[in-house]
Design an enzyme around this catalytic site. Structure first.
Site, PDB file in Angstrom:
ATOM      1  N   ASP A   8     -55.536 -20.419 -41.381  1.00  0.00           N
ATOM      2  CA  ASP A   8     -54.326 -20.856 -40.706  1.00  0.00           C
ATOM      3  C   ASP A   8     -53.298 -21.132 -41.800  1.00  0.00           C
ATOM      4  O   ASP A   8     -53.663 -21.372 -42.952  1.00  0.00           O
ATOM      5  CB  ASP A   8     -54.622 -22.116 -39.887  1.00  0.00           C
ATOM      6  CG  ASP A   8     -53.392 -22.643 -39.185  1.00  0.00           C
ATOM      7  OD1 ASP A   8     -52.703 -21.848 -38.516  1.00  0.00           O
ATOM      8  OD2 ASP A   8     -53.112 -23.849 -39.311  1.00  0.00           O
ATOM      9  N   ARG A   9     -52.031 -21.104 -41.463  1.00  0.00           N
ATOM     10  CA  ARG A   9     -50.996 -21.312 -42.479  1.00  0.00           C
ATOM     11  C   ARG A   9     -50.652 -22.796 -42.635  1.00  0.00           C
ATOM     12  O   ARG A   9     -50.966 -23.410 -43.641  1.00  0.00           O
ATOM     13  CB  ARG A   9     -49.745 -20.493 -42.126  1.00  0.00           C
ATOM     14  CG  ARG A   9     -48.748 -20.411 -43.279  1.00  0.00           C
ATOM     15  CD  ARG A   9     -47.457 -19.756 -42.871  1.00  0.00           C
ATOM     16  NE  ARG A   9     -46.612 -20.746 -42.192  1.00  0.00           N
ATOM     17  CZ  ARG A   9     -45.373 -20.520 -41.810  1.00  0.00           C
ATOM     18  NH1 ARG A   9     -44.817 -19.349 -42.003  1.00  0.00           N
ATOM     19  NH2 ARG A   9     -44.676 -21.461 -41.208  1.00  0.00           N
ATOM     20  N   ASP A  10     -50.007 -23.355 -41.619  1.00  0.00           N
ATOM     21  CA  ASP A  10     -49.484 -24.721 -41.694  1.00  0.00           C
ATOM     22  C   ASP A  10     -50.624 -25.736 -41.607  1.00  0.00           C
ATOM     23  O   ASP A  10     -51.353 -25.778 -40.629  1.00  0.00           O
ATOM     24  CB  ASP A  10     -48.468 -24.949 -40.576  1.00  0.00           C
ATOM     25  CG  ASP A  10     -47.398 -23.872 -40.568  1.00  0.00           C
ATOM     26  OD1 ASP A  10     -46.872 -23.560 -41.654  1.00  0.00           O
ATOM     27  OD2 ASP A  10     -47.108 -23.315 -39.494  1.00  0.00           O
ATOM     28  N   THR A  56     -51.656 -17.024 -38.151  1.00  0.00           N
ATOM     29  CA  THR A  56     -50.835 -18.188 -37.816  1.00  0.00           C
ATOM     30  C   THR A  56     -50.101 -18.031 -36.488  1.00  0.00           C
ATOM     31  O   THR A  56     -49.569 -16.961 -36.189  1.00  0.00           O
ATOM     32  CB  THR A  56     -49.835 -18.476 -38.964  1.00  0.00           C
ATOM     33  OG1 THR A  56     -49.037 -19.608 -38.633  1.00  0.00           O
ATOM     34  CG2 THR A  56     -48.939 -17.291 -39.265  1.00  0.00           C
ATOM     35  N   ASN A  57     -50.104 -19.093 -35.705  1.00  0.00           N
ATOM     36  CA  ASN A  57     -49.285 -19.176 -34.495  1.00  0.00           C
ATOM     37  C   ASN A  57     -47.929 -19.742 -34.902  1.00  0.00           C
ATOM     38  O   ASN A  57     -47.865 -20.779 -35.565  1.00  0.00           O
ATOM     39  CB  ASN A  57     -49.897 -20.146 -33.474  1.00  0.00           C
ATOM     40  CG  ASN A  57     -51.134 -19.617 -32.801  1.00  0.00           C
ATOM     41  OD1 ASN A  57     -51.479 -18.457 -32.904  1.00  0.00           O
ATOM     42  ND2 ASN A  57     -51.830 -20.494 -32.084  1.00  0.00           N
ATOM     43  N   CYS A  90     -48.488 -14.640 -34.873  1.00  0.00           N
ATOM     44  CA  CYS A  90     -48.196 -14.602 -33.441  1.00  0.00           C
ATOM     45  C   CYS A  90     -46.919 -15.394 -33.199  1.00  0.00           C
ATOM     46  O   CYS A  90     -46.858 -16.584 -33.518  1.00  0.00           O
ATOM     47  CB  CYS A  90     -49.348 -15.198 -32.632  1.00  0.00           C
ATOM     48  SG  CYS A  90     -48.960 -15.295 -30.871  1.00  0.00           S
ATOM     49  N   HIS A  92     -45.589 -15.722 -30.162  1.00  0.00           N
ATOM     50  CA  HIS A  92     -45.561 -16.052 -28.738  1.00  0.00           C
ATOM     51  C   HIS A  92     -45.830 -17.526 -28.468  1.00  0.00           C
ATOM     52  O   HIS A  92     -46.404 -18.215 -29.286  1.00  0.00           O
ATOM     53  CB  HIS A  92     -46.611 -15.212 -27.991  1.00  0.00           C
ATOM     54  CG  HIS A  92     -46.432 -13.747 -28.193  1.00  0.00           C
ATOM     55  ND1 HIS A  92     -47.253 -13.005 -29.015  1.00  0.00           N
ATOM     56  CD2 HIS A  92     -45.512 -12.894 -27.702  1.00  0.00           C
ATOM     57  CE1 HIS A  92     -46.859 -11.744 -29.002  1.00  0.00           C
ATOM     58  NE2 HIS A  92     -45.798 -11.649 -28.222  1.00  0.00           N
ATOM     59  N   CYS A 100     -53.055 -12.402 -29.175  1.00  0.00           N
ATOM     60  CA  CYS A 100     -52.988 -12.728 -30.606  1.00  0.00           C
ATOM     61  C   CYS A 100     -52.810 -14.222 -30.858  1.00  0.00           C
ATOM     62  O   CYS A 100     -52.969 -14.677 -31.985  1.00  0.00           O
ATOM     63  CB  CYS A 100     -51.877 -11.933 -31.299  1.00  0.00           C
ATOM     64  SG  CYS A 100     -50.195 -12.256 -30.722  1.00  0.00           S
ATOM     65  N   LYS A 102     -53.883 -17.868 -31.078  1.00  0.00           N
ATOM     66  CA  LYS A 102     -55.089 -18.691 -31.121  1.00  0.00           C
ATOM     67  C   LYS A 102     -54.975 -19.766 -30.041  1.00  0.00           C
ATOM     68  O   LYS A 102     -53.878 -20.287 -29.856  1.00  0.00           O
ATOM     69  CB  LYS A 102     -55.238 -19.345 -32.503  1.00  0.00           C
ATOM     70  CG  LYS A 102     -55.428 -18.351 -33.629  1.00  0.00           C
ATOM     71  CD  LYS A 102     -55.449 -19.018 -35.005  1.00  0.00           C
ATOM     72  CE  LYS A 102     -54.086 -19.555 -35.349  1.00  0.00           C
ATOM     73  NZ  LYS A 102     -54.004 -20.169 -36.675  1.00  0.00           N
ATOM     74  N   ASP A 127     -56.829 -26.334 -39.294  1.00  0.00           N
ATOM     75  CA  ASP A 127     -56.692 -27.782 -39.163  1.00  0.00           C
ATOM     76  C   ASP A 127     -56.477 -28.218 -37.713  1.00  0.00           C
ATOM     77  O   ASP A 127     -56.169 -29.366 -37.466  1.00  0.00           O
ATOM     78  CB  ASP A 127     -55.540 -28.289 -40.037  1.00  0.00           C
ATOM     79  CG  ASP A 127     -54.177 -27.768 -39.597  1.00  0.00           C
ATOM     80  OD1 ASP A 127     -54.114 -26.629 -39.068  1.00  0.00           O
ATOM     81  OD2 ASP A 127     -53.182 -28.484 -39.788  1.00  0.00           O
TER      82      ASP A 127
END
Length: 175
Positions: A8-10, A56-57, A90, A92, A100, A102, A127
């Protein structure tokens, strides 16, 4: 087939901005801060022949709060600073019904197909509960970095850790 660490990114790579106990993404490059130990952890995993794919979302794009170009600028900056092999972003919101976003595993499955990844020998690091559910649904081992946010916790991550450095130590057997 290859092995991967999906990230995940953030909150995993860069600092999430926590307001009222809930994490939020940075809204601009000026707010983006790579977390301590991330470069070292990613470099060691990369050196051990793991593909590093950020999943990442970014629903604030769909919500109109952030421009897609700003998210892409942040991703490009991270790619220039870290040994990341790819991004699956993603844009959306939950109501858009895409595969796509999560906790659905669509982004991981797409990356696995594109990069010939063996999901059973791969990991998902996040996280938030959505990250862990997506990783488990894709067939990966899962890591939950627990920052004790004021929100739903994942049901059954394979590992609960405090940082990406700890993830690296477990994956590479460095105890």
């Amino acid at each position: 087939m290859r092995r991967a660490v999906f990230l995940d990114r953030d909150g995993v790579i860069n600092r999430a901005i926590v307001r009222d106990g809930k994490p939020h993404p940075p809204s601009s490059l000026a707010e983006l801060e790579i977390l301590p130990g991330v470069y070292e952890a990613l470099q060691k995993l990369h050196d051990a022949n793991y593909l590093l794919i950020v999943v990442t979302n970014q629903p604030d794009v769909s919500r109109g709060a952030v421009k897609r170009e700003d998210v892409e600028l942040m991703n490009a900056f991270l790619a220039s600073q870290l040994p990341i092999d790819g991004f699956k972003t993603c844009y959306h919101d939950s109501s858009d019904g895409c595969s796509c976003r999560k906790p659905l595993p669509g982004a991981l499955l797409e990356a696995a197909q594109e990069h010939n990844i063996d999901l059973s020998k791969s990991f998902m690091v996040g996280d938030r509960w959505r990250d862990v559910e997506a990783g488990a649904a894709a067939g990966c081992k899962t890591f939950f970095i627990n920052y004790r946010y004021a929100e739903q916790k994942p049901d059954a991550p394979d590992f609960i850790v405090s940082s990406l450095l700890e993830v690296k130590k477990i994956i590479l057997g460095e105890f």
